[in-house]
Design a protein around this motif. Structure first.
Motif, PDB file in Angstrom:
ATOM      1  N   ARG A  42       0.829  -1.222   0.000  1.00  0.00           N
ATOM      2  CA  ARG A  42       0.000   0.000   0.000  1.00  0.00           C
ATOM      3  C   ARG A  42       0.852   1.256   0.000  1.00  0.00           C
ATOM      4  O   ARG A  42       0.518   2.254  -0.637  1.00  0.00           O
ATOM      5  N   GLN A  43       1.967   1.231   0.732  1.00  0.00           N
ATOM      6  CA  GLN A  43       2.867   2.380   0.756  1.00  0.00           C
ATOM      7  C   GLN A  43       3.443   2.630  -0.635  1.00  0.00           C
ATOM      8  O   GLN A  43       3.512   3.771  -1.091  1.00  0.00           O
ATOM      9  N   LYS A  44       3.851   1.578  -1.319  1.00  0.00           N
ATOM     10  CA  LYS A  44       4.404   1.740  -2.669  1.00  0.00           C
ATOM     11  C   LYS A  44       3.341   2.271  -3.634  1.00  0.00           C
ATOM     12  O   LYS A  44       3.650   3.060  -4.523  1.00  0.00           O
ATOM     13  N   LEU A  45       2.083   1.851  -3.454  1.00  0.00           N
ATOM     14  CA  LEU A  45       0.998   2.401  -4.281  1.00  0.00           C
ATOM     15  C   LEU A  45       0.838   3.896  -4.042  1.00  0.00           C
ATOM     16  O   LEU A  45       0.693   4.681  -4.986  1.00  0.00           O
ATOM     17  N   ARG A  46       0.820   4.299  -2.766  1.00  0.00           N
ATOM     18  CA  ARG A  46       0.680   5.725  -2.430  1.00  0.00           C
ATOM     19  C   ARG A  46       1.829   6.550  -3.002  1.00  0.00           C
ATOM     20  O   ARG A  46       1.632   7.665  -3.469  1.00  0.00           O
ATOM     21  N   GLU A  47       3.026   5.995  -2.941  1.00  0.00           N
ATOM     22  CA  GLU A  47       4.212   6.712  -3.418  1.00  0.00           C
ATOM     23  C   GLU A  47       4.336   6.676  -4.940  1.00  0.00           C
ATOM     24  O   GLU A  47       5.132   7.416  -5.514  1.00  0.00           O
ATOM     25  N   GLY A  48       3.591   5.783  -5.580  1.00  0.00           N
ATOM     26  CA  GLY A  48       3.692   5.632  -7.030  1.00  0.00           C
ATOM     27  C   GLY A  48       4.957   4.905  -7.454  1.00  0.00           C
ATOM     28  O   GLY A  48       5.441   5.105  -8.570  1.00  0.00           O
ATOM     29  N   THR A  49       5.501   4.052  -6.576  1.00  0.00           N
ATOM     30  CA  THR A  49       6.772   3.384  -6.873  1.00  0.00           C
ATOM     31  C   THR A  49       6.621   1.893  -7.159  1.00  0.00           C
ATOM     32  O   THR A  49       7.619   1.209  -7.351  1.00  0.00           O
ATOM     33  N   LEU A  50       5.400   1.382  -7.215  1.00  0.00           N
ATOM     34  CA  LEU A  50       5.201  -0.048  -7.433  1.00  0.00           C
ATOM     35  C   LEU A  50       5.796  -0.498  -8.770  1.00  0.00           C
ATOM     36  O   LEU A  50       6.516  -1.490  -8.845  1.00  0.00           O
ATOM     37  N   GLU A  51       5.520   0.235  -9.826  1.00  0.00           N
ATOM     38  CA  GLU A  51       5.999  -0.166 -11.151  1.00  0.00           C
ATOM     39  C   GLU A  51       7.507   0.014 -11.306  1.00  0.00           C
ATOM     40  O   GLU A  51       8.097  -0.554 -12.218  1.00  0.00           O
TER      41      GLU A  51
END
Length: 85
Positions: A42-51
């Motif tokens: 969820r943190q990576k989604l919020r930060e936009g860093t998942l991809e």
């Protein structure tokens, strides 16, 4: 974009937001997989860093959901033999 998968057809019932739709079964080559918990995901989604992880990994296993484990795959070519459940 990314593709999201559940482990079983039954698990999709708990993950669907608007009731049950069509369930597709398939084989997925997870390749080089990163495992993480739902809070880190969820943190990576919020930060936009998942991809950003796509450069290093083929897929991500996300654990800790009451509805079961989710698998995120970056490349649709890793999905084969698709059928309707």
């Amino acid at each position: 974009g990314v593709l999201y998968f559940a482990e079983t057809p039954e698990a999709t019932d708990r993950k669907a937001h608007s009731g049950r739709g069509i369930i597709l079964g398939c084989y997925v080559d997870l390749g080089n997989m990163l495992s993480m918990g739902k809070h880190e995901w969820r943190q990576k989604l919020r930060e936009g860093t998942l991809e950003d992880l796509e450069e290093e990994f083929d897929s991500i296993e996300v654990t800790g959901f009451a509805s079961g484990t989710e698998y995120i795959v970056f490349d649709a070519d890793r999905v084969t033999d698709i059928w309707v459940e």
